[in-house]
Scaffold this motif. Structure first.
Motif, mmCIF file in Angstrom:
data_model
loop_
_atom_site.group_PDB
_atom_site.id
_atom_site.type_symbol
_atom_site.label_atom_id
_atom_site.label_comp_id
_atom_site.label_asym_id
_atom_site.label_seq_id
_atom_site.Cartn_x
_atom_site.Cartn_y
_atom_site.Cartn_z
ATOM 1 N N SER A 191 -7.294 5.261 -0.643
ATOM 2 C CA SER A 191 -6.904 5.023 -2.028
ATOM 3 C C SER A 191 -5.773 5.959 -2.452
ATOM 4 N N SER A 192 -5.800 7.202 -1.963
ATOM 5 C CA SER A 192 -4.749 8.171 -2.294
ATOM 6 C C SER A 192 -3.406 7.724 -1.747
ATOM 7 N N ILE A 193 -3.384 7.247 -0.507
ATOM 8 C CA ILE A 193 -2.138 6.799 0.098
ATOM 9 C C ILE A 193 -1.579 5.592 -0.654
ATOM 10 N N GLY A 194 -2.468 4.670 -1.028
ATOM 11 C CA GLY A 194 -2.018 3.532 -1.812
ATOM 12 C C GLY A 194 -1.490 3.943 -3.172
ATOM 13 N N ALA A 195 -2.190 4.897 -3.817
ATOM 14 C CA ALA A 195 -1.756 5.359 -5.141
ATOM 15 C C ALA A 195 -0.408 6.053 -5.064
ATOM 16 N N ILE A 196 -0.222 6.893 -4.054
ATOM 17 C CA ILE A 196 1.047 7.627 -3.919
ATOM 18 C C ILE A 196 2.193 6.660 -3.616
#
Length: 552
Positions: A191-196
């Protein structure tokens, strides 16, 4: 009192607690030389025997012959139930460890690719700029999250979950909780990679993960800690081997660090910068480093069948790491609007870090004295020795880099980037590779099909990080000198780095190729392609055959 000072006060209080524990340990005699504790990783008959599952039959025989020439007569471990307990521990951890290693390798491929793209963008600035997610700022942050949290954190959790039940001689309690925790953590990473990529970030280095997503990571760590401590309570051993000290402490440290650093609506302005580098350095020194050191303290003696040279030194290294590391991040704020005493304290503690580094290095040198040539035979040993030497080099460089006279040139340059990669890759990742090469034959009950690919991986990775570190450090120093020269325009400091940034991409490309060899070899092993050297099924219940084959 602002949040940053509260964080520093909390770290100081933890240091005092550690000091009290250290005094208690002295009173109980835990820091006196303890051959029995140093022998807990061996079963009867294993001291003096080679143990590297990455080797085929002939290579293992050559390693054993080299070990036999260098060993004297040493007393054997005494507990006849060690093998049986070890097999039960391995059976209980197989699925969770496989999950962590598989996730770690997936993120390694993604993170290494994003890192190589980011490196190329530094000297090909117009390449891949059509979409926002392709820009350097986002691609570099994806690289950082995928490598630090996806690759290193997953594999270190796998090592902890695999080693602790072995060291405690009891099956893992609550493996489903560990797998649930691992699932939470990897949902958070994805989720962090997608958000960034979409432009949603908290904007602090190493803390870019939005705090709302960070809750998944915190929940995952709590699940894992609960299982680990329940296993600790049911241990069958009296003495805790030093690797257990490092790993249990590291789990507590990273959970506390991440929780404090990600508190929403608390850290602002200068206090935010102070908290950022308090966390940013401690995630390396109190999470990545202790797990890697604990791994070396297990795998290196185990591979050569020899007790660690001084158990006393190993515990001294642990406690001094705990005492001195907590405040070293402040030297990244030299010249910033922060209290002078904070920077000075950070510099002092950075120099004091020479003590645990020296304790570890002397201990490992003593353990390997007269046996350095064994690295020619053992892939696991080769990775562990390389990583241990890079720990010495990167730590000494970090201590002296904290000095104001060095910071004057190195601050805000590629010199710092080179140093960070020396620690995170040259030290930590190389140790993780060595651990995986040792662990996976026992996790999968299947041997590595192509040992020559292990050698290829080592040389690609070691040559790649050497080119990366040496050339980028040189370029970064020239960059700093150019920025300090008032007679030169700023763009001169950019132009002077271009050849060195190109060499950085060459080194990064070799490392990326090594990762592809490593992950491809692991995939071949999982799918049972290649030579059939063991013939057992994936996660087969009959564990004793391979363990006795390698252990005796």
């Amino acid at each position: 009192m602002d949040s940053a000072l509260l964080s520093l006060l909390a770290a100081f209080l933890l240091s005092l607690i550690g000091l009290l524990a250290f005094i208690w340990s002295l009173r109980k005699g835990l820091l006196f030389e303890n051959p029995r504790a140093a022998s807990t990783i061996f079963a009867p008959g294993e001291i003096g025997k080679a143990d590297d599952p990455a080797l085929d039959g002939q290579a293992a025989q050559r390693l054993q012959e080299a070990i036999s020439k260098s060993h004297g007569d040493e007393p054997q471990a005494e507990d006849p139930d060690e093998i049986k307990d070890r097999i039960a521990a391995d059976r209980s951890t197989a699925f969770p460890v496989f999950m962590f290693i598989a996730f770690g390798c997936m993120w390694l491929v993604l993170g290494a690719t994003a890192g190589l793209v980011s490196s190329l963008k530094l000297h090909w600035p117009d390449w891949m700029v059509s979409d926002a997610w392709m820009t350097f700022g986002r691609m570099r942050t994806v690289h950082l999250i995928a490598v630090l949290y996806g690759w290193i954190t997953n594999v270190e959790l796998g090592i902890i979950v695999w080693l602790l039940p072995r060291l405690l001689r009891t099956p893992l309690k609550g493996p489903l909780w560990v797998m649930l925790g691992g699932s939470f953590i990897n949902v958070g990473i994805a989720s962090s990679i997608g958000a960034i990529g979409a432009g949603w970030s908290d904007g602090m280095e190493y803390l870019e993960i939005p705090w709302q997503i960070g809750l998944f990571i915190q929940a995952g760590m709590i699940c894992i800690i609960g299982s680990v401590f329940y296993t600790l309570l049911h241990r069958k051993v009296h003495e805790l081997y030093v690797s257990a000290w490092y790993h249990i402490a590291a789990l507590l440290w990273i959970t506390l660090l991440f929780t404090v650093a990600k508190l929403p609506g608390v850290h602002f302005g200068v206090q935010q910068a102070m908290t950022n580098w308090w966390y940013g350095h401690n995630v390396l020194g109190l999470w990545f480093t202790p797990v890697a050191l604990g791994a070396i303290y297990y795998f290196l003696p185990k591979t050569i069948g020899r007790r660690v040279r001084s158990y006393n030194l190993s515990l001294l290294g642990f406690w001094t790491l705990a005492f001195f590391y907590a405040q070293v991040g402040g030297h990244h704020l030299v010249g910033g609007p922060v209290p002078g005493w904070l920077v000075t304290l950070s510099i002092v503690q950075s120099m004091m870090m020479i003590i645990p580094v020296a304790a570890f290095s002397i201990n490992m040198a003593g353990t390997m004295w007269g046996r350095m040539r064994l690295a020619l035979y053992s892939p696991t040993l080769r990775f562990m020795m390389f990583g241990g030497f890079m720990y010495l080099l990167s730590s000494l460089q970090g201590s002296f880099e904290s000095l104001r006279s060095v910071q004057q040139v190195a601050h805000f340059t590629h010199f710092t980037v080179a140093h960070a990669h020396l620690g995170a890759y040259g030290f930590v990742s190389m140790v993780l590779f060595g651990a995986i090469y040792f662990m996976m034959p026992r996790v999968l009950h299947w041997e590595w099909p192509y040992p020559k690919l292990i050698s290829l991986h080592f040389w690609l990775a070691s040559i790649g990080i050497t080119i990366y570190f040496v050339l980028l450090s040189w370029g970064g120093w020239l960059q700093g000198l150019a920025m300090l020269d008032a007679t030169r325009e700023f763009m001169d400091s950019v132009r002077v780095t271009i050849p060195y940034l190109e060499w950085r991409s060459v080194g990064g490309g070799l490392m990326w190729l090594g990762h592809m060899v490593f992950v491809g070899h692991l995939l071949v092993m999982i799918l049972r392609f290649g030579p059939n050297r063991t013939g057992e099924a994936l996660f087969a219940p009959e564990k004793m055959k391979l363990e006795i084959m390698h252990g005796k």
